[in-house]
Design a protein around this motif. Structure first.
Motif, PDB file in Angstrom:
ATOM      1  N   CYS A   2      21.675 -11.043   4.039  1.00 42.01           N
ATOM      2  CA  CYS A   2      20.806 -11.975   3.327  1.00 42.01           C
ATOM      3  C   CYS A   2      19.414 -11.989   3.953  1.00 42.01           C
ATOM      4  O   CYS A   2      19.276 -11.907   5.165  1.00 42.01           O
ATOM      5  CB  CYS A   2      21.381 -13.392   3.417  1.00 42.01           C
ATOM      6  SG  CYS A   2      21.910 -14.056   1.855  1.00 42.01           S
ATOM      7  N   TYR A  38      22.904 -16.118  -2.244  1.00 40.25           N
ATOM      8  CA  TYR A  38      22.834 -14.771  -1.690  1.00 40.25           C
ATOM      9  C   TYR A  38      21.433 -14.251  -1.999  1.00 40.25           C
ATOM     10  O   TYR A  38      21.029 -14.172  -3.150  1.00 40.25           O
ATOM     11  CB  TYR A  38      23.897 -13.866  -2.312  1.00 40.25           C
ATOM     12  CG  TYR A  38      23.691 -12.400  -2.014  1.00 40.25           C
ATOM     13  CD1 TYR A  38      23.722 -11.934  -0.706  1.00 40.25           C
ATOM     14  CD2 TYR A  38      23.444 -11.495  -3.036  1.00 40.25           C
ATOM     15  CE1 TYR A  38      23.513 -10.596  -0.421  1.00 40.25           C
ATOM     16  CE2 TYR A  38      23.241 -10.150  -2.764  1.00 40.25           C
ATOM     17  CZ  TYR A  38      23.284  -9.715  -1.461  1.00 40.25           C
ATOM     18  OH  TYR A  38      23.067  -8.393  -1.182  1.00 40.25           O
ATOM     19  N   VAL A  59      26.267 -15.080   2.703  1.00 40.29           N
ATOM     20  CA  VAL A  59      25.839 -16.191   1.852  1.00 40.29           C
ATOM     21  C   VAL A  59      25.289 -17.293   2.744  1.00 40.29           C
ATOM     22  O   VAL A  59      25.824 -17.565   3.811  1.00 40.29           O
ATOM     23  CB  VAL A  59      27.034 -16.726   1.022  1.00 40.29           C
ATOM     24  CG1 VAL A  59      26.633 -17.910   0.192  1.00 40.29           C
ATOM     25  CG2 VAL A  59      27.596 -15.620   0.138  1.00 40.29           C
ATOM     26  N   ILE A  60      24.202 -17.914   2.321  1.00 40.20           N
ATOM     27  CA  ILE A  60      23.580 -18.985   3.099  1.00 40.20           C
ATOM     28  C   ILE A  60      23.795 -20.301   2.368  1.00 40.20           C
ATOM     29  O   ILE A  60      23.514 -20.405   1.172  1.00 40.20           O
ATOM     30  CB  ILE A  60      22.080 -18.735   3.298  1.00 40.20           C
ATOM     31  CG1 ILE A  60      21.863 -17.445   4.084  1.00 40.20           C
ATOM     32  CG2 ILE A  60      21.423 -19.921   4.004  1.00 40.20           C
ATOM     33  CD1 ILE A  60      20.415 -17.041   4.218  1.00 40.20           C
ATOM     34  N   ARG A  61      24.334 -21.291   3.063  1.00 41.28           N
ATOM     35  CA  ARG A  61      24.428 -22.650   2.525  1.00 41.28           C
ATOM     36  C   ARG A  61      23.193 -23.387   3.008  1.00 41.28           C
ATOM     37  O   ARG A  61      22.888 -23.407   4.187  1.00 41.28           O
ATOM     38  CB  ARG A  61      25.695 -23.340   3.018  1.00 41.28           C
ATOM     39  CG  ARG A  61      25.799 -24.767   2.474  1.00 41.28           C
ATOM     40  CD  ARG A  61      27.188 -25.316   2.604  1.00 41.28           C
ATOM     41  NE  ARG A  61      28.026 -24.600   1.641  1.00 41.28           N
ATOM     42  CZ  ARG A  61      29.344 -24.478   1.769  1.00 41.28           C
ATOM     43  NH1 ARG A  61      29.962 -25.010   2.786  1.00 41.28           N
ATOM     44  NH2 ARG A  61      30.041 -23.801   0.868  1.00 41.28           N
ATOM     45  N   TYR A  62      22.468 -23.977   2.059  1.00 41.19           N
ATOM     46  CA  TYR A  62      21.226 -24.650   2.406  1.00 41.19           C
ATOM     47  C   TYR A  62      21.077 -25.933   1.602  1.00 41.19           C
ATOM     48  O   TYR A  62      21.757 -26.145   0.612  1.00 41.19           O
ATOM     49  CB  TYR A  62      20.027 -23.724   2.175  1.00 41.19           C
ATOM     50  CG  TYR A  62      19.833 -23.293   0.738  1.00 41.19           C
ATOM     51  CD1 TYR A  62      18.951 -23.978  -0.091  1.00 41.19           C
ATOM     52  CD2 TYR A  62      20.523 -22.209   0.217  1.00 41.19           C
ATOM     53  CE1 TYR A  62      18.766 -23.585  -1.404  1.00 41.19           C
ATOM     54  CE2 TYR A  62      20.352 -21.813  -1.100  1.00 41.19           C
ATOM     55  CZ  TYR A  62      19.471 -22.505  -1.913  1.00 41.19           C
ATOM     56  OH  TYR A  62      19.296 -22.123  -3.213  1.00 41.19           O
ATOM     57  N   ARG A  82      23.363 -26.129  -1.779  1.00 40.73           N
ATOM     58  CA  ARG A  82      23.652 -24.951  -2.594  1.00 40.73           C
ATOM     59  C   ARG A  82      24.072 -23.783  -1.704  1.00 40.73           C
ATOM     60  O   ARG A  82      23.764 -23.755  -0.518  1.00 40.73           O
ATOM     61  CB  ARG A  82      22.421 -24.528  -3.384  1.00 40.73           C
ATOM     62  CG  ARG A  82      21.923 -25.572  -4.350  1.00 40.73           C
ATOM     63  CD  ARG A  82      20.681 -25.070  -5.065  1.00 40.73           C
ATOM     64  NE  ARG A  82      20.095 -26.111  -5.883  1.00 40.73           N
ATOM     65  CZ  ARG A  82      20.256 -26.210  -7.194  1.00 40.73           C
ATOM     66  NH1 ARG A  82      20.971 -25.331  -7.836  1.00 40.73           N
ATOM     67  NH2 ARG A  82      19.686 -27.192  -7.863  1.00 40.73           N
ATOM     68  N   ASP A  83      24.764 -22.818  -2.310  1.00 39.72           N
ATOM     69  CA  ASP A  83      25.080 -21.541  -1.667  1.00 39.72           C
ATOM     70  C   ASP A  83      24.251 -20.481  -2.364  1.00 39.72           C
ATOM     71  O   ASP A  83      24.136 -20.489  -3.593  1.00 39.72           O
ATOM     72  CB  ASP A  83      26.561 -21.183  -1.822  1.00 39.72           C
ATOM     73  CG  ASP A  83      27.468 -22.054  -0.977  1.00 39.72           C
ATOM     74  OD1 ASP A  83      26.965 -22.765  -0.097  1.00 39.72           O
ATOM     75  OD2 ASP A  83      28.686 -22.020  -1.205  1.00 39.72           O
ATOM     76  N   LYS A 120      24.526 -23.324   7.046  1.00 38.43           N
ATOM     77  CA  LYS A 120      25.305 -22.300   7.746  1.00 38.43           C
ATOM     78  C   LYS A 120      25.224 -20.989   6.990  1.00 38.43           C
ATOM     79  O   LYS A 120      24.865 -20.946   5.825  1.00 38.43           O
ATOM     80  CB  LYS A 120      26.761 -22.720   7.924  1.00 38.43           C
ATOM     81  CG  LYS A 120      27.601 -22.742   6.667  1.00 38.43           C
ATOM     82  CD  LYS A 120      29.040 -23.108   7.012  1.00 38.43           C
ATOM     83  CE  LYS A 120      29.913 -23.159   5.787  1.00 38.43           C
ATOM     84  NZ  LYS A 120      31.283 -23.444   6.131  1.00 38.43           N
ATOM     85  N   ARG A 121      25.570 -19.906   7.697  1.00 36.74           N
ATOM     86  CA  ARG A 121      25.661 -18.571   7.104  1.00 36.74           C
ATOM     87  C   ARG A 121      27.134 -18.198   7.098  1.00 36.74           C
ATOM     88  O   ARG A 121      27.845 -18.454   8.063  1.00 36.74           O
ATOM     89  CB  ARG A 121      24.858 -17.580   7.927  1.00 36.74           C
ATOM     90  CG  ARG A 121      23.365 -17.896   7.915  1.00 36.74           C
ATOM     91  CD  ARG A 121      22.631 -17.055   8.891  1.00 36.74           C
ATOM     92  NE  ARG A 121      22.214 -15.822   8.222  1.00 36.74           N
ATOM     93  CZ  ARG A 121      21.034 -15.262   8.381  1.00 36.74           C
ATOM     94  NH1 ARG A 121      20.163 -15.795   9.195  1.00 36.74           N
ATOM     95  NH2 ARG A 121      20.722 -14.154   7.751  1.00 36.74           N
ATOM     96  N   ARG A 181      31.217 -13.717   2.051  1.00 38.55           N
ATOM     97  CA  ARG A 181      32.051 -13.699   0.848  1.00 38.55           C
ATOM     98  C   ARG A 181      32.459 -12.249   0.632  1.00 38.55           C
ATOM     99  O   ARG A 181      31.661 -11.345   0.792  1.00 38.55           O
ATOM    100  CB  ARG A 181      31.264 -14.197  -0.373  1.00 38.55           C
ATOM    101  CG  ARG A 181      30.771 -15.612  -0.252  1.00 38.55           C
ATOM    102  CD  ARG A 181      31.841 -16.589  -0.726  1.00 38.55           C
ATOM    103  NE  ARG A 181      31.527 -17.950  -0.353  1.00 38.55           N
ATOM    104  CZ  ARG A 181      30.821 -18.798  -1.070  1.00 38.55           C
ATOM    105  NH1 ARG A 181      30.320 -18.416  -2.222  1.00 38.55           N
ATOM    106  NH2 ARG A 181      30.612 -20.028  -0.646  1.00 38.55           N
ATOM    107  N   THR A 205      18.659 -24.634   6.272  1.00 40.01           N
ATOM    108  CA  THR A 205      19.883 -23.838   6.346  1.00 40.01           C
ATOM    109  C   THR A 205      20.979 -24.653   7.010  1.00 40.01           C
ATOM    110  O   THR A 205      20.790 -25.196   8.094  1.00 40.01           O
ATOM    111  CB  THR A 205      19.640 -22.542   7.150  1.00 40.01           C
ATOM    112  OG1 THR A 205      18.602 -21.804   6.515  1.00 40.01           O
ATOM    113  CG2 THR A 205      20.898 -21.705   7.222  1.00 40.01           C
TER     114      THR A 205
END
Length: 75
Positions: free
Chosen positions: A21, A68, A54-57, A65-66, A34-35, A38, A32
C-alpha cells in the motif's frame, strides 16, 4: 472452543505476490489505525497467492474505513 477468534490459512500458493500500500495516498487528515493483510488466490496452471496490504484509517469526520492504495508502478 479451541481457536476461537483465530484465523487459519490452510491454502498455500506456489508463487506469492505481495501488493504493498502507498500510505501517502490516504485521504488528507486521515489517521492510520493499523495495517493488515487480505488474501486472495488465483488459479491459472498453478496457484498464485495475492497478498494485499490494507490500511484501516479514520477520516477527519470520524468514519473508520479500510482501503487498499497501490503504490505507483505496483499492481
Amino acid at each position: 472452543m479451541y481457536g476461537q477468534g483465530k484465523e487459519y490459512r490452510t491454502m498455500t500458493a506456489d508463487k506469492p505476490i505481495c501488493h504493498e500500500c502507498g500510505i501517502t495516498k490516504l485521504p488528507e487528515d486521515s489517521i492510520t489505525i493499523k495495517r493488515m493483510r487480505r488474501y486472495s488466490y488465483e488459479q491459472i496452471s498453478s496457484i498464485i497467492g495475492h497478498d494485499y496490504e490494507v490500511i484501516r484509517y479514520k477520516t477527519a469526520d470520524g468514519i473508520i474505513r479500510d482501503g487498499y492504495f497501490p503504490l505507483d508502478g505496483g499492481s
